[in-house]
Structures are given as structure tokens and as C-alpha cells.
Write a protein that holds these residues in place. Structure first.
Motif, PDB file in Angstrom:
ATOM      1  N   PRO A 104       0.825  -1.212   0.000  1.00 32.84           N
ATOM      2  CA  PRO A 104       0.000   0.000   0.000  1.00 32.84           C
ATOM      3  C   PRO A 104       0.861   1.266   0.000  1.00 32.84           C
ATOM      4  O   PRO A 104       2.050   1.230   0.334  1.00 32.84           O
ATOM      5  N   ILE A 105       0.247   2.364  -0.367  1.00 35.63           N
ATOM      6  CA  ILE A 105       0.985   3.618  -0.522  1.00 35.63           C
ATOM      7  C   ILE A 105       1.675   4.056   0.771  1.00 35.63           C
ATOM      8  O   ILE A 105       2.776   4.605   0.735  1.00 35.63           O
ATOM      9  N   GLU A 106       1.050   3.790   1.920  1.00 36.39           N
ATOM     10  CA  GLU A 106       1.666   4.165   3.203  1.00 36.39           C
ATOM     11  C   GLU A 106       2.991   3.439   3.388  1.00 36.39           C
ATOM     12  O   GLU A 106       3.970   4.018   3.853  1.00 36.39           O
ATOM     13  N   GLN A 107       3.025   2.170   3.019  1.00 36.76           N
ATOM     14  CA  GLN A 107       4.245   1.368   3.135  1.00 36.76           C
ATOM     15  C   GLN A 107       5.322   1.888   2.174  1.00 36.76           C
ATOM     16  O   GLN A 107       6.502   1.933   2.517  1.00 36.76           O
ATOM     17  N   ILE A 108       4.917   2.287   0.984  1.00 34.93           N
ATOM     18  CA  ILE A 108       5.866   2.826   0.004  1.00 34.93           C
ATOM     19  C   ILE A 108       6.495   4.107   0.527  1.00 34.93           C
ATOM     20  O   ILE A 108       7.719   4.286   0.457  1.00 34.93           O
ATOM     21  N   TYR A 109       5.682   5.013   1.068  1.00 31.37           N
ATOM     22  CA  TYR A 109       6.236   6.265   1.601  1.00 31.37           C
ATOM     23  C   TYR A 109       7.170   6.001   2.782  1.00 31.37           C
ATOM     24  O   TYR A 109       8.186   6.685   2.936  1.00 31.37           O
ATOM     25  N   SER A 110       6.881   4.990   3.599  1.00 29.18           N
ATOM     26  CA  SER A 110       7.781   4.628   4.706  1.00 29.18           C
ATOM     27  C   SER A 110       9.114   4.117   4.168  1.00 29.18           C
ATOM     28  O   SER A 110      10.181   4.486   4.669  1.00 29.18           O
ATOM     29  N   ARG A 111       9.055   3.280   3.134  1.00 30.05           N
ATOM     30  CA  ARG A 111      10.296   2.763   2.512  1.00 30.05           C
ATOM     31  C   ARG A 111      11.097   3.896   1.886  1.00 30.05           C
ATOM     32  O   ARG A 111      12.320   3.941   1.988  1.00 30.05           O
ATOM     33  N   LEU A 112      10.386   4.815   1.230  1.00 27.23           N
ATOM     34  CA  LEU A 112      11.041   5.964   0.604  1.00 27.23           C
ATOM     35  C   LEU A 112      11.741   6.821   1.655  1.00 27.23           C
ATOM     36  O   LEU A 112      12.888   7.246   1.482  1.00 27.23           O
ATOM     37  N   GLU A 113      11.045   7.079   2.745  1.00 23.57           N
ATOM     38  CA  GLU A 113      11.604   7.868   3.839  1.00 23.57           C
ATOM     39  C   GLU A 113      12.865   7.199   4.386  1.00 23.57           C
ATOM     40  O   GLU A 113      13.889   7.861   4.589  1.00 23.57           O
ATOM     41  N   GLU A 114      12.801   5.899   4.580  1.00 20.41           N
ATOM     42  CA  GLU A 114      13.952   5.140   5.082  1.00 20.41           C
ATOM     43  C   GLU A 114      15.113   5.195   4.092  1.00 20.41           C
ATOM     44  O   GLU A 114      16.267   5.388   4.468  1.00 20.41           O
ATOM     45  N   GLU A 115      14.804   5.041   2.824  1.00 24.44           N
ATOM     46  CA  GLU A 115      15.834   5.071   1.786  1.00 24.44           C
ATOM     47  C   GLU A 115      16.522   6.438   1.726  1.00 24.44           C
ATOM     48  O   GLU A 115      17.739   6.525   1.628  1.00 24.44           O
ATOM     49  N   LEU A 116      15.745   7.489   1.809  1.00 25.21           N
ATOM     50  CA  LEU A 116      16.320   8.836   1.745  1.00 25.21           C
ATOM     51  C   LEU A 116      17.174   9.149   2.975  1.00 25.21           C
ATOM     52  O   LEU A 116      18.133   9.916   2.893  1.00 25.21           O
ATOM     53  N   ARG A 117      16.838   8.557   4.103  1.00 26.22           N
ATOM     54  CA  ARG A 117      17.615   8.781   5.327  1.00 26.22           C
ATOM     55  C   ARG A 117      18.922   7.986   5.347  1.00 26.22           C
ATOM     56  O   ARG A 117      19.841   8.320   6.070  1.00 26.22           O
ATOM     57  N   ASN A 118      18.971   6.895   4.599  1.00 26.83           N
ATOM     58  CA  ASN A 118      20.122   5.996   4.658  1.00 26.83           C
ATOM     59  C   ASN A 118      20.881   5.928   3.346  1.00 26.83           C
ATOM     60  O   ASN A 118      21.084   4.860   2.790  1.00 26.83           O
ATOM     61  N   GLN A 119      21.311   7.072   2.872  1.00 27.73           N
ATOM     62  CA  GLN A 119      22.068   7.135   1.630  1.00 27.73           C
ATOM     63  C   GLN A 119      23.459   7.686   1.893  1.00 27.73           C
ATOM     64  O   GLN A 119      23.675   8.453   2.825  1.00 27.73           O
ATOM     65  N   TYR A 120      24.368   7.276   1.039  1.00 27.63           N
ATOM     66  CA  TYR A 120      25.700   7.854   1.024  1.00 27.63           C
ATOM     67  C   TYR A 120      25.803   8.695  -0.230  1.00 27.63           C
ATOM     68  O   TYR A 120      25.272   8.339  -1.273  1.00 27.63           O
ATOM     69  N   SER A 121      26.504   9.774  -0.135  1.00 28.52           N
ATOM     70  CA  SER A 121      26.730  10.615  -1.299  1.00 28.52           C
ATOM     71  C   SER A 121      28.212  10.553  -1.632  1.00 28.52           C
ATOM     72  O   SER A 121      29.059  10.854  -0.790  1.00 28.52           O
ATOM     73  N   LEU A 122      28.525  10.084  -2.826  1.00 31.08           N
ATOM     74  CA  LEU A 122      29.910   9.975  -3.255  1.00 31.08           C
ATOM     75  C   LEU A 122      30.217  11.077  -4.260  1.00 31.08           C
ATOM     76  O   LEU A 122      29.381  11.418  -5.090  1.00 31.08           O
ATOM     77  N   GLY A 123      31.412  11.600  -4.178  1.00 32.74           N
ATOM     78  CA  GLY A 123      31.849  12.618  -5.127  1.00 32.74           C
ATOM     79  C   GLY A 123      32.889  12.048  -6.070  1.00 32.74           C
ATOM     80  O   GLY A 123      33.594  11.094  -5.748  1.00 32.74           O
ATOM     81  N   TYR A 124      32.983  12.635  -7.241  1.00 35.11           N
ATOM     82  CA  TYR A 124      33.932  12.176  -8.252  1.00 35.11           C
ATOM     83  C   TYR A 124      34.399  13.387  -9.029  1.00 35.11           C
ATOM     84  O   TYR A 124      33.593  14.207  -9.471  1.00 35.11           O
ATOM     85  N   THR A 125      35.705  13.511  -9.199  1.00 36.24           N
ATOM     86  CA  THR A 125      36.269  14.593 -10.000  1.00 36.24           C
ATOM     87  C   THR A 125      36.995  13.970 -11.191  1.00 36.24           C
ATOM     88  O   THR A 125      37.996  13.266 -11.002  1.00 36.24           O
ATOM     89  N   PRO A 126      36.511  14.212 -12.406  1.00 37.99           N
ATOM     90  CA  PRO A 126      37.139  13.614 -13.589  1.00 37.99           C
ATOM     91  C   PRO A 126      38.456  14.324 -13.936  1.00 37.99           C
ATOM     92  O   PRO A 126      38.699  15.453 -13.513  1.00 37.99           O
ATOM     93  N   ASP A 127      39.307  13.629 -14.710  1.00 38.41           N
ATOM     94  CA  ASP A 127      40.563  14.228 -15.173  1.00 38.41           C
ATOM     95  C   ASP A 127      40.292  15.391 -16.117  1.00 38.41           C
ATOM     96  O   ASP A 127      40.941  16.419 -16.043  1.00 38.41           O
ATOM     97  N   LYS A 128      39.336  15.196 -17.021  1.00 32.67           N
ATOM     98  CA  LYS A 128      38.972  16.248 -17.981  1.00 32.67           C
ATOM     99  C   LYS A 128      37.549  16.709 -17.687  1.00 32.67           C
ATOM    100  O   LYS A 128      36.719  15.919 -17.285  1.00 32.67           O
ATOM    101  N   ALA A 129      37.293  17.972 -17.911  1.00 30.18           N
ATOM    102  CA  ALA A 129      35.954  18.520 -17.669  1.00 30.18           C
ATOM    103  C   ALA A 129      35.262  18.870 -18.986  1.00 30.18           C
ATOM    104  O   ALA A 129      34.567  19.867 -19.088  1.00 30.18           O
ATOM    105  N   ASP A 130      35.471  18.044 -20.012  1.00 34.01           N
ATOM    106  CA  ASP A 130      34.798  18.293 -21.286  1.00 34.01           C
ATOM    107  C   ASP A 130      33.295  18.221 -21.083  1.00 34.01           C
ATOM    108  O   ASP A 130      32.810  17.334 -20.380  1.00 34.01           O
ATOM    109  N   PRO A 131      32.545  19.141 -21.683  1.00 37.21           N
ATOM    110  CA  PRO A 131      31.085  19.109 -21.514  1.00 37.21           C
ATOM    111  C   PRO A 131      30.468  17.872 -22.168  1.00 37.21           C
ATOM    112  O   PRO A 131      31.013  17.315 -23.098  1.00 37.21           O
ATOM    113  N   GLY A 132      29.323  17.465 -21.622  1.00 38.08           N
ATOM    114  CA  GLY A 132      28.590  16.336 -22.175  1.00 38.08           C
ATOM    115  C   GLY A 132      28.307  15.277 -21.130  1.00 38.08           C
ATOM    116  O   GLY A 132      28.715  15.382 -19.979  1.00 38.08           O
TER     117      GLY A 132
END
Length: 157
Positions: A104-132
Motif C-alpha cells: 500500500p501507498i503508506e508502506q511505500i512512503y515509509s520505505r522511501l523515507e527510510e531510503e532517503l535517510r540511509n544514503q551515502y553521497s559519493l563525489g567524483y572529479t574527472p581528469d577532464k571537464a569536457d562538456p557532455g
């Protein structure tokens, strides 16, 4: 949302059937990727209202009760709404959910909330910054972990 700072997520509750966009699906996905927005899609379709099998993506049918116009307005060969929502979520690094009796939708929103709270954010810097667009792949060595990430990113301006 490009000007917003910090993490950005957009939750779309829809049947996935596009009846009036002025922008293509590809352009919408590209805009979300460039703005670094995760799109979480929740498929909410009234199968009985559509009067057809397959999650209600065959064509309208709710005109009698309000909502969608009668079937005759939409061709039978239009894109599958479920596939559209899955594509948007996958290509932006978000998740796809489908409302059902088992989920049900209530369960989906609970899973979404949990997922958004338990994320890691990784950064990456490329060698070249060519657009695209640049493809990117992320894997983990430890078994039992799930990687949820975009397939790439837009470099440059």
C-alpha cells in the motif's frame, strides 16, 4: 531545481500515462540529471477505472466518472506508463515503486523515507571537464549490498 543546494529528490505519484507534456521524456530526464535530482516514481493506477489489463496502461476509460477522457481519445500504441516511470527513476538514480494490495501507498512512503535517510553521497572529479554526458559505473566488493546510482552525469556547463 538546479539552483537548490544540497540533496534533491522529486517524488512522482502517477499512472505514468502522459496526456499533455510539452517536453519529451528524454528532455525531462536530461534536465533532472543536469540538476542532480533523484526522481522517485510511485505507480498508482486504477485498473478497474481503465477497464483493461496490464495496470491500466491500455487506454483511458475513466471518462464516465471524471478524470481521464474516454478510451477513444488515446491510441492503443502509446508508451507504457510503468516503463516510463521505471526509466525516469533508473536514469536519475531514484527508485520505482508500485502501489498494490501487498504494498500500500503508506508502506511505500515509509520505505522511501527510510531510503532517503540511509544514503551515502559519493563525489567524483574527472581528469577532464569536457562538456557532455559521461557514463559511470559503481560497484561494491561486499556481497549483499545494493548499489543504486545513476548511469552517468553531465560534465561541464
Amino acid at each position: 531545481m538546479k539552483k537548490q543546494h544540497g540533496r534533491k529528490a522529486l517524488i512522482v505519484l502517477s499512472d505514468g500515462v502522459d496526456t499533455g507534456s510539452k517536453v519529451s521524456l528524454t528532455s525531462a530526464i536530461e534536465s533532472a540529471q543536469k540538476a542532480d535530482v533523484l526522481v522517485y516514481s510511485i505507480l498508482f493506477a486504477d485498473e478497474q477505472g481503465y477497464g483493461q489489463r496490464g495496470g491500466g496502461f491500455g487506454g483511458g476509460g475513466m471518462g464516465r466518472r471524471g478524470g481521464y477522457p474516454p478510451r477513444s481519445r488515446y491510441p492503443q500504441n502509446r508508451p507504457d506508463g510503468k516503463k516510463v516511470l521505471q526509466q525516469i527513476s533508473k536514469e536519475t538514480g531514484g527508485s520505482f515503486f508500485e502501489v498494490s494490495k501487498k504494498q500500500p501507498i503508506e508502506q511505500i512512503y515509509s520505505r522511501l523515507e527510510e531510503e532517503l535517510r540511509n544514503q551515502y553521497s559519493l563525489g567524483y572529479t574527472p581528469d577532464k571537464a569536457d562538456p557532455g554526458f559521461r557514463k559511470l559505473s559503481l560497484t561494491v566488493k561486499q556481497k549483499g549490498l545494493t548499489v543504486q546510482a545513476r548511469d552517468g552525469y553531465y560534465a561541464g556547463k
